[in-house]
Design an enzyme around this catalytic site. Sequence first.
Site, PDB file in Angstrom:
ATOM      1  N   TYR A  42       7.525 -33.986 -31.897  1.00  0.00           N
ATOM      2  CA  TYR A  42       8.401 -34.479 -30.823  1.00  0.00           C
ATOM      3  C   TYR A  42       7.691 -34.481 -29.452  1.00  0.00           C
ATOM      4  O   TYR A  42       7.474 -35.546 -28.855  1.00  0.00           O
ATOM      5  CB  TYR A  42       9.651 -33.600 -30.815  1.00  0.00           C
ATOM      6  CG  TYR A  42      10.633 -33.823 -29.696  1.00  0.00           C
ATOM      7  CD1 TYR A  42      11.026 -35.107 -29.322  1.00  0.00           C
ATOM      8  CD2 TYR A  42      11.198 -32.725 -29.028  1.00  0.00           C
ATOM      9  CE1 TYR A  42      11.952 -35.286 -28.302  1.00  0.00           C
ATOM     10  CE2 TYR A  42      12.122 -32.899 -28.025  1.00  0.00           C
ATOM     11  CZ  TYR A  42      12.497 -34.178 -27.657  1.00  0.00           C
ATOM     12  OH  TYR A  42      13.414 -34.353 -26.657  1.00  0.00           O
ATOM     13  N   ILE A  43       7.306 -33.326 -28.970  1.00  0.00           N
ATOM     14  CA  ILE A  43       6.717 -33.271 -27.616  1.00  0.00           C
ATOM     15  C   ILE A  43       5.282 -33.797 -27.645  1.00  0.00           C
ATOM     16  O   ILE A  43       4.840 -34.523 -26.745  1.00  0.00           O
ATOM     17  CB  ILE A  43       6.766 -31.831 -27.063  1.00  0.00           C
ATOM     18  CG1 ILE A  43       8.204 -31.287 -27.114  1.00  0.00           C
ATOM     19  CG2 ILE A  43       6.255 -31.795 -25.631  1.00  0.00           C
ATOM     20  CD1 ILE A  43       8.325 -29.790 -26.845  1.00  0.00           C
ATOM     21  N   ASP A  96      -4.143 -28.764 -41.726  1.00  0.00           N
ATOM     22  CA  ASP A  96      -3.305 -27.618 -41.387  1.00  0.00           C
ATOM     23  C   ASP A  96      -4.175 -26.634 -40.599  1.00  0.00           C
ATOM     24  O   ASP A  96      -5.289 -26.323 -41.004  1.00  0.00           O
ATOM     25  CB  ASP A  96      -2.807 -26.978 -42.704  1.00  0.00           C
ATOM     26  CG  ASP A  96      -1.734 -25.943 -42.445  1.00  0.00           C
ATOM     27  OD1 ASP A  96      -0.654 -26.083 -43.040  1.00  0.00           O
ATOM     28  OD2 ASP A  96      -1.975 -24.995 -41.665  1.00  0.00           O
ATOM     29  N   SER A 118       6.937 -21.051 -24.517  1.00  0.00           N
ATOM     30  CA  SER A 118       8.370 -21.316 -24.459  1.00  0.00           C
ATOM     31  C   SER A 118       9.056 -20.314 -23.542  1.00  0.00           C
ATOM     32  O   SER A 118       8.644 -19.142 -23.462  1.00  0.00           O
ATOM     33  CB  SER A 118       8.937 -21.188 -25.872  1.00  0.00           C
ATOM     34  OG  SER A 118      10.337 -21.146 -25.850  1.00  0.00           O
ATOM     35  N   TYR A 124      10.163 -15.977 -33.699  1.00  0.00           N
ATOM     36  CA  TYR A 124       9.511 -17.170 -33.131  1.00  0.00           C
ATOM     37  C   TYR A 124       8.946 -16.857 -31.745  1.00  0.00           C
ATOM     38  O   TYR A 124       7.774 -17.160 -31.441  1.00  0.00           O
ATOM     39  CB  TYR A 124      10.523 -18.334 -33.057  1.00  0.00           C
ATOM     40  CG  TYR A 124      10.086 -19.443 -32.149  1.00  0.00           C
ATOM     41  CD1 TYR A 124       9.020 -20.271 -32.494  1.00  0.00           C
ATOM     42  CD2 TYR A 124      10.716 -19.663 -30.918  1.00  0.00           C
ATOM     43  CE1 TYR A 124       8.596 -21.284 -31.639  1.00  0.00           C
ATOM     44  CE2 TYR A 124      10.306 -20.670 -30.069  1.00  0.00           C
ATOM     45  CZ  TYR A 124       9.247 -21.477 -30.426  1.00  0.00           C
ATOM     46  OH  TYR A 124       8.829 -22.474 -29.567  1.00  0.00           O
ATOM     47  N   LYS A 173       4.983 -16.732 -30.059  1.00  0.00           N
ATOM     48  CA  LYS A 173       4.528 -17.398 -28.829  1.00  0.00           C
ATOM     49  C   LYS A 173       3.864 -16.375 -27.907  1.00  0.00           C
ATOM     50  O   LYS A 173       2.818 -16.640 -27.314  1.00  0.00           O
ATOM     51  CB  LYS A 173       5.714 -18.063 -28.116  1.00  0.00           C
ATOM     52  CG  LYS A 173       6.235 -19.286 -28.825  1.00  0.00           C
ATOM     53  CD  LYS A 173       5.261 -20.447 -28.684  1.00  0.00           C
ATOM     54  CE  LYS A 173       5.448 -21.495 -29.743  1.00  0.00           C
ATOM     55  NZ  LYS A 173       4.393 -22.491 -29.803  1.00  0.00           N
ATOM     56  N   PHE A 211      11.215 -25.072 -20.993  1.00  0.00           N
ATOM     57  CA  PHE A 211      12.609 -24.630 -21.083  1.00  0.00           C
ATOM     58  C   PHE A 211      13.267 -25.442 -22.222  1.00  0.00           C
ATOM     59  O   PHE A 211      12.825 -25.332 -23.342  1.00  0.00           O
ATOM     60  CB  PHE A 211      13.262 -24.655 -19.696  1.00  0.00           C
ATOM     61  CG  PHE A 211      12.855 -23.386 -18.952  1.00  0.00           C
ATOM     62  CD1 PHE A 211      11.520 -23.140 -18.625  1.00  0.00           C
ATOM     63  CD2 PHE A 211      13.777 -22.385 -18.704  1.00  0.00           C
ATOM     64  CE1 PHE A 211      11.118 -21.931 -18.054  1.00  0.00           C
ATOM     65  CE2 PHE A 211      13.390 -21.170 -18.129  1.00  0.00           C
ATOM     66  CZ  PHE A 211      12.055 -20.955 -17.807  1.00  0.00           C
ATOM     67  N   ASN A 226      19.093 -27.545 -32.538  1.00  0.00           N
ATOM     68  CA  ASN A 226      19.213 -27.624 -31.080  1.00  0.00           C
ATOM     69  C   ASN A 226      20.410 -28.483 -30.692  1.00  0.00           C
ATOM     70  O   ASN A 226      20.856 -29.346 -31.449  1.00  0.00           O
ATOM     71  CB  ASN A 226      17.931 -28.188 -30.449  1.00  0.00           C
ATOM     72  CG  ASN A 226      16.780 -27.193 -30.512  1.00  0.00           C
ATOM     73  OD1 ASN A 226      15.779 -27.460 -31.144  1.00  0.00           O
ATOM     74  ND2 ASN A 226      16.934 -26.046 -29.892  1.00  0.00           N
ATOM     75  N   GLY A 267      22.172 -13.628 -30.201  1.00  0.00           N
ATOM     76  CA  GLY A 267      20.885 -13.853 -29.521  1.00  0.00           C
ATOM     77  C   GLY A 267      20.976 -14.806 -28.340  1.00  0.00           C
ATOM     78  O   GLY A 267      20.048 -14.906 -27.542  1.00  0.00           O
TER      79      GLY A 267
END
Length: 355
Positions: free
Chosen positions: A12-13, A59, A125, A154, A158, A183, A204, A302
Amino acid sequence: MSFVLVTGGAGYIGSHTVVELIQNGHQVVIVDNLSNSSYDSISRIEYLTRSKVPFHKVDLTDYSGLDAVFDQYEFKTVLHFAGLKAVGESARNPLKYHNNNVIGSINLLRTMQSHGCKSIIFSSSATVYGDVTRLEGQRIPIVETCPTQPTNPYGQTKLAVENTLRDVFAADQQWRIAILRYFNPIGAHSSGLLGENPHGVPDNLLPLIAQVASGRGKFSVFGTDYDSVDGTPIRDYVHVVDLAQGHVAALHHLDGLKEGTGICREWNLGTGTGSTVFEVHSSFERASNRKVPYTVATRRPGDVLNLTADVSRAATELGWRARLTVDKACDDLWLWTERHPSSGYQNVDGRVRLS
Ligand code: NAD
Ligand code: WQD
């Protein structure tokens, strides 16, 4: 010829960033294992940019496969997006996340080092901050110096990669390292040709709302008892194209450093403005001109009240600010949803042809 390597460039990004990089004159090579994307996004990038983009299905946990790619090209910088990102899955399967995100990144750094490439932009993130509102003396908007306390595996991966990068720099200050803490990325390319196309059910907010608007699935608002204007949590939603341009700004910042100068620094990439779940929901209803039904559920474990970025460091040092609004992101996401065959809503007449 000097290339920029984009890991996770089919995602995506990454895919939006590849388009901006090419439009800014960079020669890009993509590495992706297609675990959460498909070759289709490479075709779309090539169509949009009218250029051929070398792609290697590798990979990052495969050291020799990665090394073989570095043997073929001279990379000046790596933009490292490749990673798994589902918070809930990371809690159920932490080893999968640590193996993929941490081992994959360490392999990448080892390969870079052995090929003399010492410049990297890492996709971190806001999740590394955890629940800032619980920290004594910390406040919203969040500054980069805020202590990091991730609340899920996760986020731990990061932070582990961030810490590895800081150690690499401490040992060799020739490295140029940009740690970008995103964000909440949303939206799609304004052409309707690129967008988020995850495998499986999205978790999301906006991909879910878009699915429900196109007649699939159900949408629950996780809690209306937060201390905000309408009782729902606040996030800093940033348009993916703004975010992509933030990477170009970071790359130019690293490239512009004086000869022999290294850096390792964190930058928040957000808008600096928060929106509630209900505000985003209304914006999407306006964009799609459809009602998006929802039920109210209890709080999601969370979740925190507010994650909004202080964006002054990126503005001052990178010369970058987000320009696009949540409304624009919803317009673009709806265009993508309508046009993209597998996004849940098929508009046969409006379907994009790539040749
Ligand atoms: P995405 O899943 O769309 O893209 C990630 C890409 O990396 C996918 O194409 C996937 O196939 C690839 N990939 C994953 N593991 C790989 C591996 N071991 N080797 C090679 N390729 C691999 O996700 P995205 O939203 O584009 O996120 C990009 C990066 O930004 C990720 O590192 C993510 O953690 C980070 N990030 C995302 C968000 C968000 O909300 N989307 C927010 C903050 C940070
Ligand atoms: C946004 C808001 C939910 C779904 C996550 C990661 C973060 C980063 C971005 C990668 C929250 C509410 C959501 C639903 C809802 N990703 N919501 N119903 O949790 O802010 O951040 O994605 O790095 O690390 O944690 O994003 O889109 O899941 O939720 O009410 O079905 O929407 O409560 O307030 P989040 P999100």
